[in-house]
Design a protein around this motif. Structure first.
Motif, PDB file in Angstrom:
ATOM      1  N   SER A  52       0.359  -1.348   0.114  1.00 12.52           N
ATOM      2  CA  SER A  52       0.225   0.366   0.589  1.00 12.52           C
ATOM      3  C   SER A  52       0.963   1.308  -0.217  1.00 12.52           C
ATOM      4  O   SER A  52       0.720   1.790  -0.691  1.00 12.52           O
ATOM      5  N   TYR A  53       1.960   1.469   0.890  1.00 11.99           N
ATOM      6  CA  TYR A  53       2.848   2.566   0.730  1.00 11.99           C
ATOM      7  C   TYR A  53       3.152   2.345  -0.899  1.00 11.99           C
ATOM      8  O   TYR A  53       3.392   3.905  -1.229  1.00 11.99           O
ATOM      9  N   ASP A  54       3.977   2.262  -1.423  1.00  7.57           N
ATOM     10  CA  ASP A  54       4.536   2.167  -1.906  1.00  7.57           C
ATOM     11  C   ASP A  54       3.462   1.931  -3.802  1.00  7.57           C
ATOM     12  O   ASP A  54       3.828   2.930  -4.852  1.00  7.57           O
ATOM     13  N   THR A  55       1.631   1.919  -3.311  1.00  5.09           N
ATOM     14  CA  THR A  55       1.728   1.537  -4.401  1.00  5.09           C
ATOM     15  C   THR A  55      -0.434   3.212  -4.059  1.00  5.09           C
ATOM     16  O   THR A  55      -0.378   3.594  -4.816  1.00  5.09           O
ATOM     17  N   ASP A  56      -0.660   3.310  -3.365  1.00  2.00           N
ATOM     18  CA  ASP A  56      -1.902   4.022  -2.533  1.00  2.00           C
ATOM     19  C   ASP A  56      -0.830   5.102  -1.029  1.00  2.00           C
ATOM     20  O   ASP A  56      -1.115   4.409  -0.224  1.00  2.00           O
ATOM     21  N   PHE A  57      -0.208   6.237  -1.529  1.00  2.00           N
ATOM     22  CA  PHE A  57       0.655   6.959   0.033  1.00  2.00           C
ATOM     23  C   PHE A  57      -0.984   7.137   0.810  1.00  2.00           C
ATOM     24  O   PHE A  57      -0.305   7.155   2.170  1.00  2.00           O
ATOM     25  N   HIS A  58      -1.554   7.599  -0.033  1.00  2.00           N
ATOM     26  CA  HIS A  58      -2.705   8.129   0.850  1.00  2.00           C
ATOM     27  C   HIS A  58      -3.330   7.222   1.713  1.00  2.00           C
ATOM     28  O   HIS A  58      -3.690   7.100   2.770  1.00  2.00           O
ATOM     29  N   ALA A  59      -4.024   5.808   0.689  1.00  4.02           N
ATOM     30  CA  ALA A  59      -4.266   4.525   2.156  1.00  4.02           C
ATOM     31  C   ALA A  59      -3.419   4.599   3.314  1.00  4.02           C
ATOM     32  O   ALA A  59      -4.006   4.417   3.960  1.00  4.02           O
ATOM     33  N   TRP A  60      -1.895   4.318   2.711  1.00  5.80           N
ATOM     34  CA  TRP A  60      -1.495   4.148   3.917  1.00  5.80           C
ATOM     35  C   TRP A  60      -0.922   4.843   4.825  1.00  5.80           C
ATOM     36  O   TRP A  60      -1.473   4.642   5.890  1.00  5.80           O
ATOM     37  N   LEU A  69      -3.372   7.362   6.003  1.00  7.53           N
ATOM     38  CA  LEU A  69      -4.309   6.756   6.498  1.00  7.53           C
ATOM     39  C   LEU A  69      -4.205   5.744   7.455  1.00  7.53           C
ATOM     40  O   LEU A  69      -5.268   5.703   8.863  1.00  7.53           O
ATOM     41  N   ARG A  70      -4.677   4.417   7.038  1.00 11.69           N
ATOM     42  CA  ARG A  70      -3.906   3.296   7.534  1.00 11.69           C
ATOM     43  C   ARG A  70      -3.206   3.069   9.203  1.00 11.69           C
ATOM     44  O   ARG A  70      -3.622   2.964   9.805  1.00 11.69           O
ATOM     45  N   ASN A  71      -2.627   3.790   8.423  1.00 10.56           N
ATOM     46  CA  ASN A  71      -1.498   3.508   9.909  1.00 10.56           C
ATOM     47  C   ASN A  71      -1.801   4.878  10.945  1.00 10.56           C
ATOM     48  O   ASN A  71      -1.225   4.469  12.069  1.00 10.56           O
ATOM     49  N   ALA A  72      -2.195   5.942  10.956  1.00 14.10           N
ATOM     50  CA  ALA A  72      -3.051   6.786  11.301  1.00 14.10           C
ATOM     51  C   ALA A  72      -3.940   6.250  12.515  1.00 14.10           C
ATOM     52  O   ALA A  72      -4.048   5.634  13.211  1.00 14.10           O
ATOM     53  N   GLU A  73      -4.684   5.349  11.747  1.00 11.71           N
ATOM     54  CA  GLU A  73      -6.030   4.608  12.681  1.00 11.71           C
ATOM     55  C   GLU A  73      -4.616   3.398  13.452  1.00 11.71           C
ATOM     56  O   GLU A  73      -5.824   3.416  14.681  1.00 11.71           O
ATOM     57  N   LEU A  74      -4.316   2.958  12.638  1.00  9.45           N
ATOM     58  CA  LEU A  74      -3.391   1.669  13.757  1.00  9.45           C
ATOM     59  C   LEU A  74      -3.213   2.187  14.761  1.00  9.45           C
ATOM     60  O   LEU A  74      -2.641   2.037  16.204  1.00  9.45           O
ATOM     61  N   LEU A  75      -2.437   3.823  14.668  1.00 12.59           N
ATOM     62  CA  LEU A  75      -1.789   4.376  15.628  1.00 12.59           C
ATOM     63  C   LEU A  75      -2.167   4.668  17.113  1.00 12.59           C
ATOM     64  O   LEU A  75      -2.543   4.770  17.952  1.00 12.59           O
ATOM     65  N   ARG A  76      -3.963   5.221  16.042  1.00 13.03           N
ATOM     66  CA  ARG A  76      -5.266   5.868  17.251  1.00 13.03           C
ATOM     67  C   ARG A  76      -5.546   4.569  18.038  1.00 13.03           C
ATOM     68  O   ARG A  76      -6.173   4.648  19.415  1.00 13.03           O
ATOM     69  N   GLU A  77      -5.417   3.422  17.589  1.00 10.76           N
ATOM     70  CA  GLU A  77      -6.152   2.288  17.439  1.00 10.76           C
ATOM     71  C   GLU A  77      -5.209   1.313  18.656  1.00 10.76           C
ATOM     72  O   GLU A  77      -5.859   0.542  19.479  1.00 10.76           O
ATOM     73  N   GLY A  78      -4.423   2.030  19.113  1.00  9.70           N
ATOM     74  CA  GLY A  78      -2.380   1.586  20.069  1.00  9.70           C
ATOM     75  C   GLY A  78      -2.088   0.083  18.995  1.00  9.70           C
ATOM     76  O   GLY A  78      -1.505  -1.278  20.046  1.00  9.70           O
ATOM     77  N   ARG A  79      -2.548   0.138  17.726  1.00 13.46           N
ATOM     78  CA  ARG A  79      -2.377  -1.562  17.122  1.00 13.46           C
ATOM     79  C   ARG A  79      -0.473  -1.324  17.014  1.00 13.46           C
ATOM     80  O   ARG A  79      -0.218  -1.582  15.917  1.00 13.46           O
TER      81      ARG A  79
END
Length: 147
Positions: free
Chosen positions: A6-14, A16-26
């Protein structure tokens, strides 16, 4: 799609996903390596912007000083704009102020002189070897060099 892909193909989605994981403590699911690279890149980008804006400011101050007959509103607006942008950068990231030390100021000044020679058709020897302006003068809203 994996997070690394995802990082290599869709930076925006990557992002958002990592921000979500961070907020969820994952934290164990974070793409830590790419996050670290992005944070370093953001810092480098701010440093480049600061030094580029300083170079444009110096160029226009030199033109103002060495070509008084060509002064106009455009130069004054550019000077004001660069000062405001530098001020905002320093307000948002105060640690960038260390980039405005004598060594970097000297390097940026020499590049501004190079550009001033090209833009003004003046001889490079007319300009001082070292930056004739203090940092305080450069950033002061109401200061302009003497003729």
């Amino acid at each position: 799609m994996t997070e690394a892909t995802s990082y290599d193909t869709d930076f925006h989605a990557w992002a958002l996903r990592n921000a979500e994981l961070l907020r969820e403590g994952r934290l164990d699911e974070l793409d830590v390596e790419h996050i670290a690279e992005e944070l370093e890149s953001m810092g480098a980008s701010e440093r480049r912007e600061l030094l580029n804006r300083l170079q444009v400011l110096l160029l226009h101050l030199l033109k103002h000083q060495y070509q008084p007959e060509r002064r106009g509103k455009s130069w004054q607006l550019t000077i004001n704009h660069q000062r405001t942008a530098i001020e905002r950068l320093l307000e948002q990231s105060p640690s960038l102020a260390r980039m405005l030390g004598a060594e970097n100021l000297g390097k940026v000044y020499r590049k501004a002189v190079r550009d001033a020679v090209i833009e003004t058709d003046l001889d490079g020897h007319l300009f001082p070897d070292d930056c004739p302006y203090s940092l305080e003068q450069l950033l002061a809203d109401d200061w302009l060099p003497d003729d």
